[in-house]
Design a protein around this motif. Sequence first.
Motif, short mmCIF file in Angstrom:
data_model
loop_
_atom_site.label_atom_id
_atom_site.label_comp_id
_atom_site.label_asym_id
_atom_site.label_seq_id
_atom_site.Cartn_x
_atom_site.Cartn_y
_atom_site.Cartn_z
N TYR A 203 37.06 37.72 22.39
CA TYR A 203 37.73 36.42 22.43
C TYR A 203 37.28 35.51 21.29
O TYR A 203 37.91 34.50 21.02
CB TYR A 203 37.46 35.74 23.77
N GLU A 282 30.65 33.26 33.28
CA GLU A 282 32.11 33.12 33.24
C GLU A 282 32.53 31.71 32.86
O GLU A 282 33.51 31.52 32.14
CB GLU A 282 32.70 33.53 34.58
N LYS A 285 31.28 31.24 29.11
CA LYS A 285 31.78 32.28 28.19
C LYS A 285 30.65 32.89 27.37
O LYS A 285 30.69 32.96 26.14
CB LYS A 285 32.89 31.73 27.29
N SER A 287 27.26 36.07 27.79
CA SER A 287 26.92 37.26 28.57
C SER A 287 25.71 37.94 27.95
O SER A 287 25.19 37.51 26.91
CB SER A 287 28.11 38.22 28.61
N GLU A 292 26.12 42.53 32.38
CA GLU A 292 27.35 43.33 32.38
C GLU A 292 27.17 44.61 33.18
O GLU A 292 28.06 45.02 33.94
CB GLU A 292 27.75 43.65 30.93
N LYS A 302 36.44 44.75 36.48
CA LYS A 302 37.31 43.87 35.70
C LYS A 302 36.55 42.64 35.20
O LYS A 302 36.70 42.23 34.05
CB LYS A 302 38.52 43.43 36.54
N ARG A 303 35.73 42.07 36.07
CA ARG A 303 34.95 40.90 35.65
C ARG A 303 33.91 41.30 34.60
O ARG A 303 33.63 40.53 33.66
CB ARG A 303 34.28 40.25 36.87
N GLU A 306 35.58 41.50 31.21
CA GLU A 306 35.79 40.17 30.63
C GLU A 306 34.49 39.60 30.06
O GLU A 306 34.50 38.94 29.01
CB GLU A 306 36.36 39.21 31.69
N ARG A 309 33.85 41.12 26.66
CA ARG A 309 34.74 40.62 25.60
C ARG A 309 34.32 39.22 25.12
O ARG A 309 34.85 38.73 24.13
CB ARG A 309 36.18 40.62 26.11
N GLN A 310 33.39 38.60 25.83
CA GLN A 310 32.85 37.30 25.40
C GLN A 310 31.59 37.48 24.54
O GLN A 310 31.04 36.51 24.04
CB GLN A 310 32.47 36.45 26.62
N THR A 337 39.90 50.30 34.46
CA THR A 337 40.69 49.19 35.01
C THR A 337 42.13 49.20 34.48
O THR A 337 42.87 48.24 34.69
CB THR A 337 40.02 47.85 34.66
N ASN A 339 43.32 48.75 31.56
CA ASN A 339 43.65 47.76 30.53
C ASN A 339 43.90 48.54 29.24
O ASN A 339 43.03 48.67 28.38
CB ASN A 339 42.50 46.76 30.36
#
Length: 687
Positions: A203, A282, A285, A287, A292, A302-303, A306, A309-310, A337, A339
């Motif tokens: 992101y 979260e 943004k 991590s 993880e 899924k979480r 995300e 990706r941060q 997942t 994606n």
Amino acid sequence: MKKSIYILLSLLISGNVFCQTSIISESDIPKLDSIIKHLEKNYSQSETPNFYSLPQTSASYFKIITKAPNKFLTELKKSDNIEQLKNKFKGLQVDKDLLIIKNAYSNYKKEKKLQIKSFEIGKSQRHIIDSQNYDIQFFLNEKQNIRMYFSVYQEKWGKHKESTIIKGFYLNDDLKLIAIPKQLSDWINYTDLIVKPETSIFYDNDDKSNEFKPYKRTIIDSLVNYYELKTNKPPYRKEQDYIARRDELNEWQSKKEKFADSLYANDRNFKNLLLEALDYAEINKVSNGDLEDFTTQLISEKRALELMRQNRQVGNCSFDNGPIIQQKRIASLASKTQNWNVFIKSFLNIMNDNVSRNANSNIASNARKTYIEELAKLDIDINKILLGSNVRIADTMRTHYFSDGSKIAKAYANLNSDKQEYFENTVFEIIKDKEIDAFNKLHFYNTLKNYQYFVKDSIERIQLEKDIENLIPFLPKEIKSRIENPNKQLYDLLYREKQTLDNFDIKSSIIANIYSYSFDGDCWQAELIDKNSDGRIIYDLTMAIGEEITPLQNFIDKKNELKSRVEEHSFLQKIINDNKENKIYIKFTTDKSFVNHRNRVTEDMPKELVDELEFENAISLYVSFPKRKYVRFVLLNNGNLLMLGIPKDFELPGYKFEDLMTKEEKSFLSTSYKSFKLFDEKGKMLN
């Protein structure tokens, strides 16, 4: 030394490259295949767009270092051709008949920039002008049919800071965009619809991860510290070496899932810390890897995806596998997942080693797997994906995923024989196809050469070498001429001395900016052998290029004296004739043989020896022995021979290693041995 380097590389890469786990679980394949089926339906109903090559043409490169830039620019703009300029400016460097492309791009600040470049082909070096570094000027004279791009600049430091440097390309024709043939366009269209290259894995599109930020402890650190405390992370001990420490940590990490399960089920503090850390991550943004892992295993895949990706990782060096490991985790979670867009792009990034690092090297990159065998398990047209991402095209309205040609080569080398045969035959046809532009022919030719390198079967490699040689006649003349004449660039530079140069066989040549034992800066280098000789005396030339190009004649004027002194030295001849494979290289730099550049020759010598010896008119040389052993000597004007560094266990006629070695120097990577022994013409040791 080689063994030490291999040990170092294995330490840097171990555990991450050679013990790499799979990305796609067998249970996820049916779900992924279902997505592929839907995407391929869209592809089958789509209309293939028109694609075009990058703008390209043939041109001559020129460069001059001058204190009279206006005079040169005036002549440049009124000249009818490059030959006129060559005749007027003796310091003008010219490299004729190059394939060039023009590429518009955006830099890291999103600024539009222009780059025009030629390509490294064989021993010919590439040339480049880039508006990221200096403004690019375009000059057009339609009446005289002249087109050129060039840059004018001054160095802020270095040898030529008082001069102006002008370099650019004198175009032989207009830059042209050439239509990509239908079959290749179909591959590109398939790749674009399957890969969705506009997808961002991370992101932080502006790559803010490279910005310096002061570190602030958070609830995430509390979680990690609590986990390490509860699981008895082995403490660091000063006396522990790297391998023992790594093995100890690997043993502890191998129990991570078991530890995490137990803590989450039985330790309220750990569970609360994890939930609070996840909420904090979260919202803010941010991590880290441990959070993880815990989220993936205990809460939500899924979480966890995300979170990843941060948290773009940037490698500290070319051997840092952290960014690749992160992309593997992302691809794996994205496959679980479903994606797809994140999965396929991340997978291709892994295959291409396309991650953020502060430095990259081919050694480290080539050690990494492509994982192509896993992608081939899916019901996807692997050939279209690989070949479609390998075609080079001009900008279009939609984005396109470009693979690295060497990674495409390595991927095919790891696929089955049917896929390999398809790749070979397809590339053969691309190179033979008259409709395909010169740049894509060169790119696929280089991909094929890389493929030959990665193929494991030695017999197949030999056959491929013959097949590749048979393709050379089908290449455009700008490419073919440099493969067939590897020293074309040298001949273009020394065109005034072609007749003299023809008296030699050219073992190798290069024109470049170098940093070596005897010279720093722009130069031309060549290893020359007298024609019709036995080839055991090789002249190793390094000739400066500045406001003037050092002529070959500088060496010719002193060649006979240098050669006769070497041939008449009885002990030196005894050394050379001790083995028929031995060869002698006579060094020559700009206007003399012996150069003590920045005291690099004498800096390690005993001071009393340096004070005793007279280096005026000395000859710098080295002898090559079997098994890649090289020993440097200095032949003094009085006939005495000084030996410098020697390899381990090296011997001379009448002398053992212990007689020759006077100094041993150990470093982290290697051990070197100094001699500094002096011999007279008959081979008697004088010190």
